[in-house]
Design a protein around this motif. Structure first.
Motif, PDB file in Angstrom:
ATOM      1  N   VAL A 197      -1.285  -0.342   5.288  1.00 52.37           N
ATOM      2  CA  VAL A 197      -1.984   0.359   4.123  1.00 52.37           C
ATOM      3  C   VAL A 197      -1.540  -0.496   2.947  1.00 52.37           C
ATOM      4  O   VAL A 197      -2.444  -0.444   1.845  1.00 52.37           O
ATOM      5  CB  VAL A 197      -1.354   1.642   4.205  1.00 52.37           C
ATOM      6  CG1 VAL A 197      -1.886   2.199   2.571  1.00 52.37           C
ATOM      7  CG2 VAL A 197      -2.288   2.525   5.154  1.00 52.37           C
ATOM      8  N   LEU A 198      -0.143  -1.003   2.898  1.00 54.81           N
ATOM      9  CA  LEU A 198       0.143  -1.569   1.491  1.00 54.81           C
ATOM     10  C   LEU A 198      -0.911  -2.780   1.359  1.00 54.81           C
ATOM     11  O   LEU A 198      -1.395  -3.124   0.136  1.00 54.81           O
ATOM     12  CB  LEU A 198       1.533  -2.137   1.777  1.00 54.81           C
ATOM     13  CG  LEU A 198       2.712  -1.084   1.154  1.00 54.81           C
ATOM     14  CD1 LEU A 198       3.959  -1.741   1.643  1.00 54.81           C
ATOM     15  CD2 LEU A 198       2.646  -0.808  -0.307  1.00 54.81           C
ATOM     16  N   VAL A 199      -1.100  -3.544   2.456  1.00 45.13           N
ATOM     17  CA  VAL A 199      -1.847  -4.989   2.107  1.00 45.13           C
ATOM     18  C   VAL A 199      -3.274  -4.320   1.804  1.00 45.13           C
ATOM     19  O   VAL A 199      -3.823  -5.206   0.918  1.00 45.13           O
ATOM     20  CB  VAL A 199      -1.745  -5.745   3.598  1.00 45.13           C
ATOM     21  CG1 VAL A 199      -2.793  -6.820   3.287  1.00 45.13           C
ATOM     22  CG2 VAL A 199      -0.381  -6.102   3.671  1.00 45.13           C
ATOM     23  N   VAL A 200      -3.994  -3.323   2.508  1.00 40.51           N
ATOM     24  CA  VAL A 200      -5.168  -3.179   2.378  1.00 40.51           C
ATOM     25  C   VAL A 200      -5.550  -2.589   1.072  1.00 40.51           C
ATOM     26  O   VAL A 200      -6.350  -2.874   0.364  1.00 40.51           O
ATOM     27  CB  VAL A 200      -5.427  -2.038   3.512  1.00 40.51           C
ATOM     28  CG1 VAL A 200      -7.041  -1.431   3.097  1.00 40.51           C
ATOM     29  CG2 VAL A 200      -5.714  -2.771   4.818  1.00 40.51           C
ATOM     30  N   MET A 201      -4.430  -1.712   0.551  1.00 43.46           N
ATOM     31  CA  MET A 201      -4.403  -1.060  -0.777  1.00 43.46           C
ATOM     32  C   MET A 201      -4.687  -2.066  -1.666  1.00 43.46           C
ATOM     33  O   MET A 201      -5.239  -2.115  -2.895  1.00 43.46           O
ATOM     34  CB  MET A 201      -3.213   0.033  -1.000  1.00 43.46           C
ATOM     35  CG  MET A 201      -3.329   0.691  -2.323  1.00 43.46           C
ATOM     36  SD  MET A 201      -2.020   1.835  -2.359  1.00 43.46           S
ATOM     37  CE  MET A 201      -2.308   2.296  -4.096  1.00 43.46           C
ATOM     38  N   ALA A 202      -3.690  -3.144  -1.440  1.00 46.14           N
ATOM     39  CA  ALA A 202      -3.423  -4.136  -2.658  1.00 46.14           C
ATOM     40  C   ALA A 202      -5.072  -5.139  -2.765  1.00 46.14           C
ATOM     41  O   ALA A 202      -5.348  -5.350  -3.789  1.00 46.14           O
ATOM     42  CB  ALA A 202      -2.267  -5.147  -2.358  1.00 46.14           C
TER      43      ALA A 202
END
Length: 854
Positions: free
Chosen positions: A279-284
Motif C-alpha cells: 500500500v505504501l508503494v501503491v499510494m506513493a
C-alpha cells in the motif's frame, strides 16, 4: 500582509475553481490513508495478540506450555509450535509450590463431540471440548441442576449443550470420546460464570484419566492467588521460578484456551507487513501521479504567476499548501475510513479461516497516528517534487510547456527507472535459485519495483509507442485514430499518470494470483505425490481410534492400512538453520507385506525399520546437514518435545517441498488431538478400488463422523490447507487492485475534464461529439493496451521464476483470471472516458473555449 499569508490565501481560494482535481487528490489520499491505518491495526493485533478467555475467564493466571521454539541462531526470535505444548507433572508441582499460589487447578482437555440422532454436532468444535470436572472452576461453572460427576460414565453439560441435546439431569447422551461413540448419564447441568461460545463436557476424574490423549501431561494450569497476593506479581514469580512455560494474565489467557490464536501471529504479521508495504508503494505512485497531473494542468496559470512577479519559492509554496490542505482533510477522514476498513479486513480474514474468531482486533491511536503521519509525509513529498519543476521553470519556458508538455524526463528519473528495472530483473533471476517455499517472498517485490520503473519513465514510454506504433494504430482503429495518436504523443505526460495505476493493477493482479496458483499446484503435487492410497478414511470427531484402525485393517480387500499424521518441526541437533520455516512432518506406519503408503523412492535404508524412535529423511536435508544413514539426531516436534531418533532411511523427496517421515504412533503422541486424523488404505492385489471404498464405508458405519473417499481425497485435503494460505495473497491482490483501479478512474477523469477547451476548439472546427468520443476511446485504448502489456511483462518477472523454481515450465492457473483482468482494465478505462467526455462537452463550444484549461 506577509507573503506567506498571501500565498496561503491564494492556495485556499484556488481550490474552489479546481473541484475535480482536488476531489481526485482527496479520494486517492483518503483511500490510501484508510488502507495504511487498516494495515497498522492488523500489525498491532498480531503484536498484542489478545483473545478474551471464556472457559478460563474465572482464573486470574493461566500457565501453559512453552510458547514456541527459541531459534538457536537467533537472540530472541521464537517460532510458535504447530501443536499445543503442555506441561509435565514436574512443572505442575513446581507451579503449585511457588509462594503465593493459593490453588493450582489442572486443565486436562481431550476431543469430545455430541451425537444427536447418530450425527456429530460440530457447529462450534474448533477446541478440545472434553474436560475434567476440576477445571470447571476455571470458568466459574456452578451446578444449576443435579450434581458433579463422581463416577465413570457420568458427564456434566453446559446449558446450551443440554438444550441442543434435549437432555435433562438423569438422561443419557451419546458422545464420541476416545474416537468411538459412548453413552453417558447426565449427572448435572453447570452454568458458566460468563458467556462461553464452545460446548463443554465435564467428566469424572476416572474418565478424565482414561480419555486423556497425553497421559502424564496437562494442557494448562489455572492458578488462583492466595489471599492478598496480586495476580500480576504472582505471574512474574511463576515465570521466574518455572522454566519453559508461558504465564498469561488478562486477555492473553485466551491463547491458552483457543489453540489457533498463537499460530495466527505469523499470518497476521505477513498480511500486515506485505500489504502495508504494498500500500505504501501503491499510494506513493498513485498520489504522485494524481498530484503531478493536477499540477501539470496548471502550467499556464503557474507561468502567468511567474510572469507577473511571483518567485519560484512562492509558487512552490502555493502548490504545496493547496495539496496539503486537501491532504489534511483527506487524512482526517481516512482515520475514520481506516477503522472501518480494518474491522472489515479482519472480519474477512476470520471468515476465510486465516485467523481464529476469538482473536480481538486491536486498533488504537498508535495505528491511527502512524497511518495519518505516513499519509501526510507521502502527500507532502509528492506535492513538493511535483511543484519543484514547475516553480523553477522560466516564465516563457513554462508558457511553452503549457502548450506542448515535453515527454522527456530528467536524467535523475531516467536513472532511477534503470535502477528499479535492474532490481526487477535481479529479483526475478534470484527467485529461480531460491527454495520454492521462500521464492514468493523474494519475487513478490518485483511487481512493485517494475511498477516504479514504469512510473518514472511513463511519458517517454507513451511517446515511444505513439512514434513507433502510430501507423499500426491508425490502420487498426481507422481515421479517428490519427488525432488520437498525435494526442498520445503530445499529451504523453498526462496519459502517463493514468498509465501507472493501470500497469500496477495488472501486475499485482496477474503476479499475485498466478504466482500463488503456480506455487500452490507445485506444493500440493509435491506433498500429495509423496503418498499413495486407493482409499482415504477421515474423521472430524477428534481422530481415528485404535478400534477403528483395527476394523479398517480387518476389512476384506485391504492390503495396507496406515495412519497418516501431519505436523511440522525442526532438526535441532544438528540444527537445520531454517527455524522460521519448519519442515513438514509426516507420520505413517512401517512398511509391511502390502507395501508402504509412501510413494517416495527410498535411496538408502528401509521403511520396514520405521518404528519406535526412527525417522526417514530427504536426501537433500541429510546432505545439507551431513547426516548419514544410522546417525542419531535430535528433533523438535510440533508440541515442543525433544525426541532423539535414528535415521533408518534416506528418501528421494522433492527438493522444493521435502517432508521428514516418522512413525505415526510417535508423531501422533506429539499432536494436539493425540490421534491420526486420516488412514491411507491400499487395496490388496486384484482388489478394485471402488469396491474397497464401498466395503470400508459399510464397515465403518458404527463410527459417526467417519468419511471414506477415493485417492483424490488426499489431494483435496492438502488443497484445503493450501487454500487458506492462498487466501492471504488473494485478499492482498483484491485490495491493491481496487485501490489502483480507483486511482486510474481519478486520473482519467481529471485528464479528460481538463481538456474542455480542446474539445470546444475541435467542435468549432467541424467535429461532432461522436467523433470526439471516438478519438477519446482510441486514446483510452492505447493507454489500456500499453498498461496491460507492461503489467503482463512485470508479472512475468514474478510468475515465470516461480514456475521454474517449482520445476514447471508453464505457470499454473485458470485462464479466466487473465481474461478477467484484461476485461476489467477496459471496463475501467472506457466507461470513465465516456462519462468524463459527456461532462466535458456539456457546454457549447464557444463557452468551452472561454473556460480555463488546456
Amino acid at each position: 500582509m506577509s507573503s506567506r499569508r498571501v500565498v496561503l490565501n491564494l492556495a485556499l481560494a484556488s481550490l474552489r475553481f479546481r473541484v475535480a482535481a482536488s476531489l481526485a487528490s482527496f479520494v486517492a489520499i483518503l483511500i490510501g490513508c484508510g488502507l495504511l491505518i487498516a494495515c497498522a491495526g492488523l500489525f498491532e493485533t498480531a503484536i498484542v495478540l489478545q483473545a478474551k478467555p471464556q472457559r478460563l475467564a474465572a482464573v486470574p493466571v493461566v500457565v501453559g506450555g512453552s510458547p514456541g521454539f527459541k531459534l538457536p541462531d537467533e537472540e530472541s526470535e521464537v517460532v510458535p509450535y504447530a501443536e499445543r505444548a503442555g506441561l509435565s507433572e514436574e512443572q505442575v508441582a513446581r507451579i503449585a509450590a511457588v509462594p503465593g499460589v493459593g490453588r493450582a487447578v489442572r486443565d486436562v482437555s481431550f476431543p469430545a463431540v455430541l451425537l444427536r440422532d447418530g450425527s456429530p454436532q460440530l457447529a462450534a468444535a474448533p477446541v478440545l471440548a472434553g474436560h475434567g470436572w476440576d477445571s470447571a472452576a476455571l470458568g466459574g461453572y456452578t451446578v444449576r441442576e443435579g450434581a458433579a460427576p463422581t463416577a465413570p460414565g457420568q458427564v456434566v453439560l453446559d446449558p446450551a449443550t443440554a438444550s441442543a441435546a434435549g437432555a435433562a439431569t438423569g438422561a443419557t447422551v451419546e458422545l464420541v470420546v476416545d474416537g468411538r461413540p459412548q453413552s453417558f448419564t447426565v449427572a448435572g447441568i453447570a452454568e458458566p460464570g460468563q458467556a462461553v461460545r464452545a460446548p463443554a463436557f465435564f467428566f469424572s476424574a476416572a474418565d478424565t484419566q482414561r480419555f486423556a490423549t497425553h497421559p502424564g501431561r496437562v494442557g494448562a494450569v489455572g492458578v488462583f492467588p492466595a489471599d492478598g497476593v496480586d495476580a500480576g506479581e504472582l505471574a512474574a514469580r511463576i515465570a521466574g521460578n518455572v522454566g519453559g512455560v508461558s504465564v498469561l494474565t488478562g486477555d492473553d489467557r485466551g491463547s491458552a484456551e483457543f489453540l489457533g490464536v498463537t499460530a495466527s501471529r505469523l499470518p497476521l504479521i505477513l498480511l500486515a507487513a506485505v500489504f502495508g508495504s504494498m500500500v505504501l508503494v501503491v499510494m506513493a505512485l498513485v498520489v504522485s501521479a494524481t498530484i503531478g497531473l493536477t499540477v501539470r494542468q496548471r502550467q499556464q496559470e503557474i507561468a502567468l504567476l511567474r510572469a507577473t512577479g511571483a518567485t519560484p519559492k512562492q509558487v512552490h509554496r502555493m502548490v504545496v499548501a493547496e495539496t496539503m490542505a486537501v491532504g489534511v482533510i483527506a487524512a482526517v477522514c481516512g482515520a475514520f475510513l481506516g477503522s472501518l476498513l480494518g474491522d472489515r479486513i479482519f472480519a474477512t480474514s476470520v471468515s476465510l479461516g486465516i485467523v481464529p474468531p476469538e482473536l480481538v482486533f486491536a486498533q488504537d491511536f498508535i495505528a491511527l497516528g502512524a497511518g495519518v503521519v505516513a499519509t501526510l509525509a507521502i502527500t507532502f513529498a509528492a506535492a513538493w517534487f511535483a511543484a519543484l519543476a514547475a516553480s523553477r521553470a522560466r516564465p516563457i519556458q513554462a508558457l511553452a510547456e503549457a502548450a506542448i508538455p515535453s515527454a522527456k524526463v530528467n536524467p535523475l528519473r531516467r536513472m532511477g527507472a534503470l535502477v528499479f528495472a535492474a532490481a526487477t530483473v535481479l529479483l526475478a533471476a534470484t527467485t529461480m535459485f531460491m527454495p520454492a517455499d521462500t521464492a514468493a517472498a523474494i519475487g513478490g517485490p518485483a511487481l512493485l519495483t517494475g511498477a516504479v520503473a514504469v512510473a518514472l519513465v511513463g511519458p517517454e514510454i507513451m511517446a515511444y509507442v505513439a512514434d513507433r506504433f502510430g501507423p499500426v494504430i491508425r490502420r487498426v482503429a481507422g481515421r479517428d485514430a490519427a488525432l488520437a495518436v498525435i494526442n498520445s504523443r503530445t499529451r504523453a505526460v498526462a496519459f502517463a499518470a493514468a498509465l501507472t495505476p493501470i500497469t500496477l493493477a495488472t501486475a499485482v493482479a496477474l503476479g499475485n494470483v498466478y504466482s500463488q496458483t503456480t506455487a500452490q499446484r507445485a506444493q500440493v503435487s509435491a506433498y500429495a505425490g509423496q503418498l499413495v492410497a486407493d482409499a482415504v478414511v477421515g474423521t472430524d470427531t477428534g481422530g481415528i481410534s485404535p478400534d477403528e484402525l483395527t476394523r479398517i485393517r480387518g476389512t476384506a480387500g485391504v492390503g495396507t492400512a496406515s495412519p497418516l499424521v501431519t505436523s511440522s518441526g525442526w532438526i535441532e541437533r544438528p540444527y537445520d538453520g531454517n527455524g522460521s520455516d519448519p519442515l513438514r512432518l509426516l507420520g505413517i506406519a512401517a512398511e509391511d507385506q502390502g507395501g508402504s503408503v509412501l510413494a517416495t523412492e527410498v535411496t538408502q535404508g528401509s521403511l520396514k525399520n520405521l518404528s519406535g524412535e526412527a525417522v526417514a529423511l530427504p536426501e537433500s536435508v541429510a546432505g545439507d546437514l551431513e547426516i548419514k544413514l544410522g546417525d542419531r539426531i535430535t528433533m523438535r516436534l510440533g508440541d515442543g518435545a525433544e525426541v532423539a531418533v535414528n535415521v533408518v532411511a534416506l528418501l528421494d523427496s522433492p527438493s522444493s517441498y521435502p517432508s521428514m517421515v516418522l512413525p505415526a504412533d510417535l508423531l501422533a503422541a506429539h499432536t494436539t488431538a493425540g490421534r491420526p486424523a486420516q488412514v491411507l488404505v491400499k487395496a490388496a492385489a486384484g482388489q478394485d478400488a471402488d469396491a474397497l471404498v464401498a466395503a470400508l464405508t459399510e464397515r465403518l458405519r458404527a463410527f459417526p463422523g467417519t468419511t471414506v473417499g477415493d485417492d483424490g481425497a488426499l489431494v483435496r485435503n492438502f488443497q484445503a490447507g493450501a487454500d487458506v494460505e492462498a487466501l492471504i495473497n488473494y485478499l492482498l491482490a483484491v485490495l491493491a487492485i481496487a485501490y489502483a483501479a480507483i486511482a486510474a478512474v481519478n486520473t482519467l477523469a481529471v485528464a479528460v475534464l481538463g481538456r474542455r477547451r480542446e474539445f470546444g476548439v475541435q467542435r468549432l472546427a467541424g467535429a461532432d461529439r461522436r467523433q470526439v468520443r471516438r478519438m477519446l476511446f482510441v486514446e483510452g485504448g492505447i493507454v489500456a493496451v500499453i498498461g496491460l502489456v507492461l503489467g503482463i511483462v512485470i508479472a512475468l518477472c514474478t510468475v515465470l521464476p516461480m514456475a521454474i523454481t517449482t520445476g514447471q515450465i508453464v505457470p499454473s492457473g485458470p485462464i479466466w483470471v487473465f481474461l478477467a483482468v484484461v476485461a476489467a482494465v477496459f471496463l475501467i478505462v472506457w466507461p470513465v472516458t465516456a462519462l468524463a467526455a459527456r461532462l466535458a462537452m456539456r457546454r457549447s463550444p464557444i463557452e468551452a473555449v472561454t473556460l480555463p484549461g488546456q
